[in-house]
Structure formats: structure tokens, C-alpha cells
Design an enzyme around this catalytic site. Structure first.
Site: not given
Ligand SMILES: *Cc1c(COP(=O)(O)O)cnc(C)c1O
Length: 396
Positions: A90, A112, A378
Site C-alpha cells: 500500500k 477511507e 502483498s
Molecule cells: C489492502 C490489501 C490487499 C487488497 O488490496 P488490493 O487493492 O486488491 O491490492 C491485499 N493484500 C494486502 C496485504 C493488503 O493490505
């Protein structure tokens, strides 16, 4: 196939700008500013500085040898976004947009948040860059995610509790938009995924595309120009589109994984592309989880970060043109993947990312040892260990 910067803000029939007239000047200002700075050398240099020195880029592409050998099949590589500052991808987006806001002369940032991850990433970027941050969060989420509210407060960010509607993410978005309409002059709305009206989906994708670009660079080191398969989880779709976009014109097999929750057939899930229908929400035309009257359905996922009833419009386009396949993983499969990766590699994945791991585990065994699967990890899972413990006690 690649759509760089659609003038009409459309990916095929998806996307667009479904916004109230009062927001048109703000969106136009954002669009022209983004177009101006996205190729500006000094902007790119500044963003690159913070991504490198503050956030910790580039992230490694790690060969998960133990996991790959245990499954027996393709080689699985992990793109380690979990190692970034804040523990997820993020920060790529919040740094990019916060820097843009600064160039635009905005002094106040609003955002948000659902689970609080985007709120925290926004608060970090704003603290680092000397901007004032205010975050909208549904009342129910502030209770469920108390620690993230506390983190935001420590970072100097004011959290507005939203008591309307279901008191979750979609209501927080509505309130943030209301705030933006009233305070367009000094306020920048920092959206947290590749969703919303044009130009947000394009802009967030571009800021997250550093993930896919680095993967392509790193594949060269192992003698390949691109992965055979790439997999990422899809909530709003920002880490996924950031991973996929630079590979759209290669012959990489691309797979997004949605949250099937308790199972697609139960209705308790957030698998928008697998089970949704076309409609308009939060300024965009896209696939949505809605009832026959167009009311947004309640979503469910074991991972709070995938719990969104819509999806970025570019994913809707990539689904309909069949360039990307969208699979899903149930809560049960996700917990098993979480435990497996943790045990075999000593890496605790976010439950969101564990969706992508779950799918990699499913398909790796059917592939050759010479095949490569890159999974975007992610985020890290320290935030999720209590949920996992509870689930394991109850179900295993
Ligand atoms: C917020 C988040 C997501 C989902 O958000 P995307 O916009 O779909 O990437 C996925 N993995 C993690 C670790 C997150 O914090």
C-alpha cells in the site's frame, strides 16, 4: 491489449467517471495534474527516492525452494511486498499520491479505510511528507480494528468514525467523497485501491506497477524474460494490477485470486468477478456484488483487506477480454496456505496474500519443474495471527 491512459477513462465499457457535478472540477484538476507529473523527471526522482530510502524498494523476488519442493512441480517465487515499510504494497500508492498532492499545493489529505491498512499507510506517507491526514472509517471497523485506529492516531492522523449504513468500508468511502465535495480547494482525496472514477484506477495502477516492472527485471537474473505464470490476490485490485500490467503484452499466464469466503455457493464471499454483475459504484462501471435491485450486498472474507463489493474496472475489462483468469480461494484453503507457507519458508503471509499462495499450491503440482510461478506476497501476516488462531481452534 494494454490501455495506458484512456482519454475517456474507459477500459472497454468499464471505468468512466460516474460522479456528481460538484466533483467534476476536482476530478479534472486531478487528471490534468497527474498527466503533468507522471512523466515529470523531478517528480519521478522524488518518488523514487522515497520508495527506495523510506519504503525499502526494490523488494526481493525470493525462490521458495522448500515450498516448491514440498509441492513438487513448478518453481514458486515470491515477490516480497511484505518486506516494505508498513508491511504491504500500500505504501507504493500512498507515497505516490501524497507526493502528487504536495505538487498540487494541497495541504489536507483525506482517505477511507476498511481494515485500517490503507489508513495507516496514508498516515505514514503524510507524516513523512509533512501533510495533514484525516481518515474515514466505519464504526464497526474501528471496533474490529482498534489497533489500526491507535496507530493512525500515533502517526498524527485524525480518524472520523462513520455511523451511517453498514458502518464499514463503503460507508467510509461515501463520507470521504462528501468531505471532498465540501473542501475541494485545499483537500486531496487519497484513494486506496485501483478503483473509483477515472483517473484513480489508472493512477493507482501506475504507482503499483513498480511491482511488475521489478519482477520482469528480476526474472532476467534467472534467465527468463517473464514468468510462465503470475498470481496475485484481488480485493480492489491494486497489488494485482500493479503486478499484471507490465506483463499484459507478454505470454505470461496471469491469474487473479478472489476471496471465496465460506464458498461461492453460500453467498458469503467477496468474489466480485466470479459471482458479480455489471453496475455502478463509487464512480465507476464495473462488476459488483449486488442484488437484483442494484443494492450492494454484504461481503465476507476471512481477510479484511479483500472485503470489498466492487473491483477495479481494468480487472473487469481483463476478465471479459479473457487476458486474465480470475480464480478464487475459500477461507479454509487460505488458512491452510497460510500455515503451509509459514511452516515451510518461515514467512508469515497476510491472509489476503495467502489467497494467492493457495492458488499457486493448487496449480504448481500440475506444472513442470522448469516452469516458474511468481506469486505477489502483498503483505505480511503479523496482523492476522489472532484470526488464524481462532479459525484453527474452531475448525481444524
Ligand atoms: C489492502 C490489501 C490487499 C487488497 O488490496 P488490493 O487493492 O486488491 O491490492 C491485499 N493484500 C494486502 C496485504 C493488503 O493490505
Amino acid at each position: 491489449m494494454k490501455i495506458k491512459f484512456p482519454k475517456d477513462g474507459r477500459f472497454g465499457e468499464f471505468g468512466g467517471k460516474y460522479i456528481p457535478e460538484t466533483l467534476v472540477p476536482a476530478i479534472e484538476e486531478l487528471e490534468s495534474s497527474y498527466l503533468r507529473y507522471k512523466n515529470d523527471q523531478s517528480f519521478k526522482k522524488e518518488l523514487n527516492y522515497y520508495l527506495t530510502e523510506y519504503a525499502g524498494r526494490p523488494t526481493p523476488l525470493y525462490y521458495a525452494k522448500n515450498l516448491s519442493e514440498k509441492i513438487g512441480g513448478a518453481k514458486i517465487y515470491l515477490k516480497r511486498e511484505d518486506l516494505l515499510h508498513g508491511g504491504a504494497h500500500k505504501i507504493n500508492n500512498t507515497l505516490g499520491q501524497a507526493l502528487l498532492a504536495k505538487r498540487m499545493g494541497k495541504t489536507r489529505i483525506i482517505a477511507e479505510t476498511g481494515a485500517g491498512q490503507h489508513g495507516v499507510a496514508t498516515a505514514m506517507a503524510c507524516a513523512c511528507l509533512g501533510l495533514k491526514a484525516e481518515v474515514y472509517m466505519g464504526l464497526r471497523d474501528t471496533v474490529r480494528q482498534r489497533l489500526n485506529v491507535f496507530r493512525m492516531n500515533l502517526l498524527g492522523c485524525h480518524v472520523h468514525t462513520v455511523e451511517s449504513g453498514s458502518q464499514t468500508l463503503k460507508d467510509a468511502i461515501n463520507e470521504a467523497i462528501r468531505d471532498w465535495i465540501t473542501n475541494v480547494n485545499d483537500t486531496y482525496y487519497l484513494l486506496g485501491s485501483a478503483v473509483g472514477p477515472h483517473p484513480y484506477p489508472v493512477m493507482v495502477r501506475d504507482f503499483q506497477s513498480i511491482i511488475g516492472r521489478e519482477i520482469l527485471q528480476q526474472m532476467k537474473k534467472i534467465g527468463k524474460s517473464h514468468p510462465d505464470t503470475v498470481i496475485a490476490c484481488v480485493g480492489g485490485g491494486s497489488n494485482a494490477i500493479g503486478t499484471f500490467y507490465p506483463m499484459i503484452d507478454t505470454d505470461t499466464e496471469i491469474i487473479g485470486v478472489e476471496a471465496a469466503g465460506e464458498g461461492l455457493e453460500t453467498g458469503h464471499h467477496s468474489a466480485t468477478l466470479n459471482a458479480g454483475s455489471k453496475g455502478v459504484l463509487h464512480g465507476m462501471m464495473t462488476y459488483l456484488l449486488q442484488d437484483t435491485e442494484g443494492q450492494i450486498k454484504e461481503t465476507h472474507s476471512i481477510s479484511a483487506g479483500l472485503d470489498y463489493p466492487g473491483v477495479g474496472p481494468e480487472h473487469s475489462y481483463l476478465k471479459d477480454t479473457r487476458r486474465v483468469r480470475y480464480a478464487s480461494a475459500t477461507d479454509d484453503e487460505v488458512i491452510r496456505a497460510f500455515l503451509l507457507l509459514t511452516k515451510t519458508e518461515g514467512i508469515i503471509p497476510a491472509l489476503e496474500s495467502a489467497h494467492a499462495i493457495a492458488h499457486a499450491v493448487k496449480i504448481a503440482k500440475k506444472k513442470q519443474k522448469s516452469d516458474s510461478i511468481v506469486v505477489t506476497l502483498s503483505g505480511r501476516g503479523d496482523k492476522d495471527v489472532e484470526v488464524v488462531e481462532e479459525y484453527v481452534k474452531k475448525n481444524f
